[in-house]
Design a protein around this motif. Structure first.
Motif, PDB file in Angstrom:
ATOM      1  N   LYS A 131       0.688  -1.310   0.163  1.00  0.00           N
ATOM      2  CA  LYS A 131      -0.075   0.113   0.038  1.00  0.00           C
ATOM      3  C   LYS A 131       0.845   1.353   0.061  1.00  0.00           C
ATOM      4  CE  LYS A 131      -0.544   0.136   4.936  1.00  0.00           C
ATOM      5  NZ  LYS A 131      -1.230   0.217   6.105  1.00  0.00           N
ATOM      6  N   ASP A 132       2.140   1.146   0.098  1.00  0.00           N
ATOM      7  CA  ASP A 132       3.049   2.167   0.363  1.00  0.00           C
ATOM      8  C   ASP A 132       3.619   2.562  -1.069  1.00  0.00           C
ATOM      9  OD1 ASP A 132       2.914   2.956   3.170  1.00  0.00           O
ATOM     10  OD2 ASP A 132       3.908   0.871   3.367  1.00  0.00           O
ATOM     11  N   LEU A 133       3.454   1.649  -1.817  1.00  0.00           N
ATOM     12  CA  LEU A 133       3.930   1.973  -3.397  1.00  0.00           C
ATOM     13  C   LEU A 133       2.997   2.937  -4.043  1.00  0.00           C
ATOM     14  CD1 LEU A 133       4.595  -1.666  -4.279  1.00  0.00           C
ATOM     15  CD2 LEU A 133       6.490   0.171  -4.010  1.00  0.00           C
ATOM     16  N   GLU A 134       3.741   3.811  -4.807  1.00  0.00           N
ATOM     17  CA  GLU A 134       2.986   4.836  -5.694  1.00  0.00           C
ATOM     18  C   GLU A 134       3.145   4.621  -7.290  1.00  0.00           C
ATOM     19  OE1 GLU A 134       3.630   8.848  -4.518  1.00  0.00           O
ATOM     20  OE2 GLU A 134       3.684   8.541  -2.322  1.00  0.00           O
ATOM     21  N   PHE A 135       1.993   3.857  -7.922  1.00  0.00           N
ATOM     22  CA  PHE A 135       2.505   3.572  -9.147  1.00  0.00           C
ATOM     23  C   PHE A 135       2.192   4.557  -9.939  1.00  0.00           C
ATOM     24  CE2 PHE A 135       1.791  -0.638  -7.068  1.00  0.00           C
ATOM     25  CZ  PHE A 135       2.442  -1.306  -7.821  1.00  0.00           C
ATOM     26  N   SER A 136       2.867   4.443 -11.071  1.00  0.00           N
ATOM     27  CA  SER A 136       2.921   5.668 -12.185  1.00  0.00           C
ATOM     28  C   SER A 136       3.020   4.775 -13.669  1.00  0.00           C
ATOM     29  CB  SER A 136       3.769   6.660 -12.008  1.00  0.00           C
ATOM     30  OG  SER A 136       4.874   6.323 -12.098  1.00  0.00           O
ATOM     31  N   VAL A 181       8.336  -2.401  -8.667  1.00  0.00           N
ATOM     32  CA  VAL A 181       7.450  -3.549  -8.958  1.00  0.00           C
ATOM     33  C   VAL A 181       6.592  -2.977  -9.987  1.00  0.00           C
ATOM     34  CG1 VAL A 181       5.113  -4.401  -7.944  1.00  0.00           C
ATOM     35  CG2 VAL A 181       7.159  -3.837  -6.349  1.00  0.00           C
ATOM     36  N   ILE A 182       6.099  -3.844 -11.058  1.00  0.00           N
ATOM     37  CA  ILE A 182       5.580  -3.617 -12.071  1.00  0.00           C
ATOM     38  C   ILE A 182       4.540  -4.251 -12.461  1.00  0.00           C
ATOM     39  CG2 ILE A 182       7.864  -2.129 -13.378  1.00  0.00           C
ATOM     40  CD1 ILE A 182       7.833  -5.032 -15.024  1.00  0.00           C
ATOM     41  N   CYS A 183       3.587  -3.923 -13.312  1.00  0.00           N
ATOM     42  CA  CYS A 183       2.399  -4.935 -13.679  1.00  0.00           C
ATOM     43  C   CYS A 183       2.042  -4.200 -15.203  1.00  0.00           C
ATOM     44  CB  CYS A 183       1.329  -4.638 -12.868  1.00  0.00           C
ATOM     45  SG  CYS A 183       0.563  -3.338 -12.641  1.00  0.00           S
ATOM     46  N   THR A 213      -2.419 -12.772 -10.689  1.00  0.00           N
ATOM     47  CA  THR A 213      -1.325 -12.492 -10.101  1.00  0.00           C
ATOM     48  C   THR A 213      -0.559 -11.644 -10.862  1.00  0.00           C
ATOM     49  OG1 THR A 213      -0.087 -14.403 -10.812  1.00  0.00           O
ATOM     50  CG2 THR A 213      -1.214 -14.423  -8.638  1.00  0.00           C
ATOM     51  N   PRO A 214      -0.672 -10.252 -10.989  1.00  0.00           N
ATOM     52  CA  PRO A 214      -0.175  -9.307 -12.113  1.00  0.00           C
ATOM     53  C   PRO A 214       1.281  -8.813 -11.913  1.00  0.00           C
ATOM     54  CG  PRO A 214      -1.800  -8.325 -10.738  1.00  0.00           C
ATOM     55  CD  PRO A 214      -1.869  -9.572 -10.005  1.00  0.00           C
ATOM     56  N   TYR A 215       1.738  -9.035 -10.458  1.00  0.00           N
ATOM     57  CA  TYR A 215       2.797  -8.094 -10.344  1.00  0.00           C
ATOM     58  C   TYR A 215       4.056  -8.711 -10.316  1.00  0.00           C
ATOM     59  CZ  TYR A 215      -0.683  -4.879  -8.508  1.00  0.00           C
ATOM     60  OH  TYR A 215      -1.657  -4.156  -8.417  1.00  0.00           O
ATOM     61  N   GLU A 216       5.249  -8.241 -10.811  1.00  0.00           N
ATOM     62  CA  GLU A 216       6.603  -8.560 -10.797  1.00  0.00           C
ATOM     63  C   GLU A 216       7.504  -7.681  -9.972  1.00  0.00           C
ATOM     64  OE1 GLU A 216       9.945  -8.016 -14.061  1.00  0.00           O
ATOM     65  OE2 GLU A 216       8.168  -8.885 -14.949  1.00  0.00           O
ATOM     66  N   LEU A 217       8.196  -8.402  -9.258  1.00  0.00           N
ATOM     67  CA  LEU A 217       8.951  -7.448  -8.227  1.00  0.00           C
ATOM     68  C   LEU A 217      10.830  -7.666  -8.338  1.00  0.00           C
ATOM     69  CD1 LEU A 217       8.757  -7.262  -4.647  1.00  0.00           C
ATOM     70  CD2 LEU A 217      10.946  -8.220  -5.397  1.00  0.00           C
ATOM     71  N   ALA A 218      11.362  -6.717  -8.725  1.00  0.00           N
ATOM     72  CA  ALA A 218      12.859  -6.964  -8.869  1.00  0.00           C
ATOM     73  C   ALA A 218      13.591  -6.306  -7.325  1.00  0.00           C
ATOM     74  CB  ALA A 218      13.396  -6.047  -9.857  1.00  0.00           C
ATOM     75  N   TYR A 250       4.408 -13.024 -11.281  1.00  0.00           N
ATOM     76  CA  TYR A 250       3.101 -13.713 -10.702  1.00  0.00           C
ATOM     77  C   TYR A 250       2.966 -13.436  -9.148  1.00  0.00           C
ATOM     78  CZ  TYR A 250       3.757 -15.497 -15.462  1.00  0.00           C
ATOM     79  OH  TYR A 250       4.057 -15.541 -16.546  1.00  0.00           O
ATOM     80  N   LEU A 251       2.818 -12.228  -8.769  1.00  0.00           N
ATOM     81  CA  LEU A 251       2.742 -11.990  -7.466  1.00  0.00           C
ATOM     82  C   LEU A 251       1.295 -11.348  -7.025  1.00  0.00           C
ATOM     83  CD1 LEU A 251       6.234 -10.667  -6.666  1.00  0.00           C
ATOM     84  CD2 LEU A 251       5.314 -12.764  -6.256  1.00  0.00           C
ATOM     85  N   THR A 252       0.654 -11.521  -5.792  1.00  0.00           N
ATOM     86  CA  THR A 252      -0.301 -10.743  -5.422  1.00  0.00           C
ATOM     87  C   THR A 252       0.246  -9.601  -4.797  1.00  0.00           C
ATOM     88  OG1 THR A 252      -0.522 -11.877  -3.543  1.00  0.00           O
ATOM     89  CG2 THR A 252      -1.696 -12.890  -5.385  1.00  0.00           C
ATOM     90  N   PRO A 253      -0.861  -8.374  -4.414  1.00  0.00           N
ATOM     91  CA  PRO A 253      -0.137  -7.621  -3.467  1.00  0.00           C
ATOM     92  C   PRO A 253       0.384  -8.017  -2.112  1.00  0.00           C
ATOM     93  CG  PRO A 253      -2.152  -6.749  -4.508  1.00  0.00           C
ATOM     94  CD  PRO A 253      -2.032  -8.295  -4.740  1.00  0.00           C
ATOM     95  N   ASP A 254      -0.262  -9.048  -1.543  1.00  0.00           N
ATOM     96  CA  ASP A 254       0.123  -9.834  -0.344  1.00  0.00           C
ATOM     97  C   ASP A 254       1.589 -10.321  -0.528  1.00  0.00           C
ATOM     98  OD1 ASP A 254      -2.035  -9.091   1.152  1.00  0.00           O
ATOM     99  OD2 ASP A 254      -3.084 -10.934   0.934  1.00  0.00           O
ATOM    100  N   ASP A 255       1.663 -11.073  -1.698  1.00  0.00           N
ATOM    101  CA  ASP A 255       2.945 -11.395  -2.121  1.00  0.00           C
ATOM    102  C   ASP A 255       4.221 -10.520  -2.035  1.00  0.00           C
ATOM    103  OD1 ASP A 255       1.979 -14.138  -2.246  1.00  0.00           O
ATOM    104  OD2 ASP A 255       1.723 -13.742  -4.701  1.00  0.00           O
TER     105      ASP A 255
END
Length: 95
Positions: A15-20, A42-44, A54-59, A79-84
């Motif tokens: 929830k602290d991430l600010e997507f653009s 984090v991208i989607c 599971t739309p998110y990818e994290l580096a 293939y991550l959820t927000p909880d992941d």
């Protein structure tokens, strides 16, 4: 800061991430650096390792650059959820 301070400090979460919007893909991205010098990107969307459920990818980042040599992963994690994402963010903050 001693170990006890780290445990009482509030950990950053999804929830602290600010997507653009990202110019290089039809999707969104967010990056966040932590006090320990590590961070996340984090991208989607198109080009990310993900799907509808599971739309998110994290580096993992280190000093603002991609980092592939942590105990958490040696690649991006897809293939991550927000909880992941939150789970990995907390692990990275503990490095």
């Amino acid at each position: 800061m001693n170990g006890m301070d780290n445990k009482t400090k509030k950990m950053k979460e999804f929830k602290d991430l600010e997507f653009s919007s990202k110019e290089y893909m039809d999707g969104q991205g967010a990056a966040l650096e932590f006090d320990n010098g590590y961070g996340v990107s984090v991208i989607c969307g198109f080009g990310a390792y993900g799907n509808t459920d599971t739309p998110y990818e994290l580096a993992v980042l280190k000093d603002g650059s991609l980092c592939y040599d942590t105990e958490i992963t040696n690649d991006v994690i897809g293939y991550l959820t927000p909880d992941d994402v939150t789970k990995y963010m907390k692990q990275i903050q503990e490095l």
